[in-house]
Design a protein around this motif. Structure first.
Motif, PDB file in Angstrom:
ATOM      1  N   GLU A 194       8.674 -10.732   7.969  1.00 43.17           N
ATOM      2  CA  GLU A 194       9.834 -10.265   7.203  1.00 43.17           C
ATOM      3  C   GLU A 194      10.223 -11.279   6.126  1.00 43.17           C
ATOM      4  O   GLU A 194      10.499 -10.916   4.972  1.00 43.17           O
ATOM      5  CB  GLU A 194      11.027 -10.034   8.140  1.00 43.17           C
ATOM      6  CG  GLU A 194      10.804  -8.936   9.163  1.00 43.17           C
ATOM      7  CD  GLU A 194      11.942  -8.872  10.171  1.00 43.17           C
ATOM      8  OE1 GLU A 194      12.942  -9.610   9.977  1.00 43.17           O
ATOM      9  OE2 GLU A 194      11.827  -8.111  11.153  1.00 43.17           O
ATOM     10  N   GLU A 238      10.603 -11.135   1.946  1.00 45.59           N
ATOM     11  CA  GLU A 238      11.843 -11.465   1.239  1.00 45.59           C
ATOM     12  C   GLU A 238      11.621 -12.600   0.253  1.00 45.59           C
ATOM     13  O   GLU A 238      12.156 -12.584  -0.870  1.00 45.59           O
ATOM     14  CB  GLU A 238      12.935 -11.847   2.248  1.00 45.59           C
ATOM     15  CG  GLU A 238      14.286 -12.085   1.579  1.00 45.59           C
ATOM     16  CD  GLU A 238      15.385 -12.419   2.576  1.00 45.59           C
ATOM     17  OE1 GLU A 238      16.542 -12.625   2.136  1.00 45.59           O
ATOM     18  OE2 GLU A 238      15.096 -12.499   3.794  1.00 45.59           O
ATOM     19  N   ARG A 243      10.155 -11.230  -2.884  1.00 50.18           N
ATOM     20  CA  ARG A 243      11.132 -10.506  -3.731  1.00 50.18           C
ATOM     21  C   ARG A 243      12.044 -11.470  -4.472  1.00 50.18           C
ATOM     22  O   ARG A 243      12.300 -11.325  -5.668  1.00 50.18           O
ATOM     23  CB  ARG A 243      11.970  -9.563  -2.861  1.00 50.18           C
ATOM     24  CG  ARG A 243      11.232  -8.345  -2.363  1.00 50.18           C
ATOM     25  CD  ARG A 243      12.202  -7.301  -1.841  1.00 50.18           C
ATOM     26  NE  ARG A 243      13.059  -7.818  -0.778  1.00 50.18           N
ATOM     27  CZ  ARG A 243      12.737  -7.822   0.512  1.00 50.18           C
ATOM     28  NH1 ARG A 243      11.563  -7.350   0.887  1.00 50.18           N
ATOM     29  NH2 ARG A 243      13.570  -8.297   1.409  1.00 50.18           N
TER      30      ARG A 243
END
Length: 569
Positions: free
Chosen positions: A212, A216, A219
């Motif tokens: 995860e 992130e 991004r």
């Protein structure tokens, strides 16, 4: 039992076949006829030393082949199977070859095997007692096994209980030794596990968290590029309302195309269908444009969050490198480590429990070993008396066999007793181990006496005796024959003898004869019928086959032997 033995190129034997039967088989012949080669051939079949001097002069090798019937469910058959050999209709074929240069080969059930394999197999199949070849019962382990079988049912329960306690005592002692001798290593392991668990607990990763955070991080690191891409796409689809003269966007172009089709749809239904599809495309583009606007609003450059994500990822990567390769594998390591640590931290308590159990088992072993020894001592006394009585009848009236039980240095799988058969040759003589206390001929008689007493208790199916009657005659010889016949009630017995009193008790009589050139050829081993036995016994008695006195004596011997065997049938 041994069904057949084929001999080629051994000693004086050019080629011979011995067909043996159950019960008592006797082999006779004139001196130098090659009777002893029968025992030699059996010795070779069962792993005896291959002496190249035994190879017949002029032959390049000696070959002995034996056919032995086996119990397919027995231990010997299992050993054959372990070597890769096979039985031939319930029979085992053993072949032994000795070259004139001294090379030795062995084949078992069609498979080439080391000669030592034949020795191992022989333990379950044959007991050879010859002038220079006293096997099996001269081995201390075999003597203990034989005495235990002779002791019978009285020994079964205490020995079984002792064996079970001994095995558990070994397990406990081994585990206790591992725990105590490896205490430092186990303490170090526990410390490493604690450190790892504390390190993982401090960072407190979640299942899949590294995956995860990687997304992130990607991004946040590319926020400007993502926002520019979504904004540009939005303007292309829906236009920019802040611009008075905007360029033609996708929705405007779709609207123009749809309007053109709508104006003419009444003239052709096909255009109406296409107009409807353009309407659907307009709705879809509008939805995508709305989502792109929302996405553009959500994308923000957040340097602080990016730094936090990258720091967290560094911590997780460190755990992954040290404990498995990924966060999920590190968490799995932690679960296993917790279980192992619990086991290690219980060592002190476990050691105390094992020490108590070991002490209890040691006490129990002393008690059970004493019971086993007591039963063995009683059996040893009975056995000694029985064998000594047999020796008296076998022209050794002053000899005495005793069973010496000495204590071993510690517990063994069979108790604390070392068992050794000893012979005192005359009153006042020291009791010496069998191999040192008697001459060759005497030792064969001692072994015969022992085997007769052990008969039924000893599972060996075939006994071989060479010159067991050396140095005796008359009544003692008859007693030897009688005892060989008694032994043959429970096993196959093969005897080489020069005494007619012994031969008369046989169930099958084989005669070894030389040919004119001094060799033994295929026809040189004959199975004698009753008339031929009378002639051979007469020759053995009087030196003449046709002596009337010798024939009468031979017939009398056969009658006595038959009457004796029928009386014990």
């Amino acid at each position: 039992m041994v069904e057949e033995v084929r001999i080629k190129g051994l000693g004086v034997i050019d080629e011979a076949v011995l067909e043996l039967s159950p019960g008592f088989n006797v082999v006779t012949g004139e001196t130098g006829a090659g009777k002893t080669m029968v025992v030699t051939s059996l010795g070779l079949l069962f792993g005896g030393r291959g002496d190249p001097q035994r190879v017949r002069p002029g032959a390049d090798k000696a070959v002995v082949e034996g056919r032995i019937t086996l119990d397919p469910a027995g231990r010997a058959a299992a050993r054959v199977e372990e070597t890769g050999g096979e039985l031939d209709e319930g029979a085992l074929i053993i072949t032994r070859t000795v070259s004139a240069e001294g090379r030795s080969r062995a084949h078992l059930g069609g498979r080439s095997v080391p000669v030592s394999t034949l020795l191992t197999l022989a333990d379950d199949l044959v007991a050879v007692h010859g002038q220079s070849d006293q096997q099996r019962l001269l081995q201390p382990g075999r003597q203990r096994e034989a005495l235990d079988r002779y002791a019978g049912a009285g020994l079964v329960k205490p020995l079984r209980e002792y064996t079970q306690a001994y095995q558990r005592h070994r397990e406990v002692s081994k585990l206790l030794g591992e725990l105590t001798t490896q205490a430092r290593a186990r303490a170090d392991e526990a410390e490493r596990l604690r450190f790892g668990l504390e390190e993982i607990e401090k960072i407190d990763p979640r299942q899949g968290e590294d995956v995860e955070l990687a997304a992130e991080d990607e991004r946040l690191a590319n926020a400007d590029a993502l926002r520019t891409a979504s904004s540009t796409a939005h303007e292309a689809l829906l236009g920019d309302p802040s611009q008075v003269e905007a360029f033609a966007d996708v929705t405007s172009l779709l609207g123009t195309a749809r309007g053109a089709l709508e104006a003419a749809r009444d003239h052709d239904p096909q255009l109406g269908v296409l107009a409807d599809r353009l309407a659907e495309a307009g709705y879809l583009i509008a939805d995508i444009g709305g989502e792109l606007a929302a996405y553009t609003e959500s994308v923000e450059a957040d340097p602080q969050r990016l730094a936090a994500v990258q720091e967290r990822r560094a911590d997780l990567s460190m755990l992954a490198r040290k404990y498995g390769g990924s966060v999920d594998e590190a968490l799995a390591w932690a679960r296993d480590a917790a279980v192992r640590l619990q086991d290690l931290e219980g060592d002190d308590e476990r050691i105390a429990e094992l020490e108590a159990e070991e002490a209890e088992l040691a006490s129990r072993l002393h008690e059970l070993a004493a019971r086993v020894t007591e039963v063995r001592e009683a059996a040893a006394e009975r056995f000694s008396e029985a064998v000594t009585a047999e020796l008296t009848a076998l022209a050794m009236p002053h000899s005495c066999v005793v069973v010496a039980l000495t204590r071993s240095s510690g517990f063994t799988p069979h108790g604390v007793d070392e068992v050794e058969l000893r012979l005192a040759a005359h009153p006042g003589a020291p009791a010496l181990p069998l191999g040192r206390g008697a001459s060759g001929g005497e030792l064969s008689r001692v072994m015969l006496a022992i085997e007769v007493v052990f008969a039924g208790a000893d599972p060996v199916p075939t006994f071989v005796f060479d010159e067991v009657d050396a140095g005796v005659g008359g009544k003692a010889a008859v007693e030897i024959g009688r005892r060989l016949a008694k032994l043959a009630r429970t096993a196959q017995v093969i005897v080489v003898t020069h005494l007619p009193q012994v031969a008369a008790f046989a169930d099958q009589h084989l005669l070894v004869e030389k040919s004119d050139d001094g060799t033994i050829i295929r026809s040189g081993v004959q199975t004698l019928d009753t008339e031929a036995r009378v002639r051979e016994l007469s020759r053995m008695l009087a030196g003449l086959e046709d002596s009337e006195l010798g024939r009468a004596h031979a017939e009398e011997l056969l009658a006595i032997a038959a009457q004796d065997k029928n009386g014990h049938a």
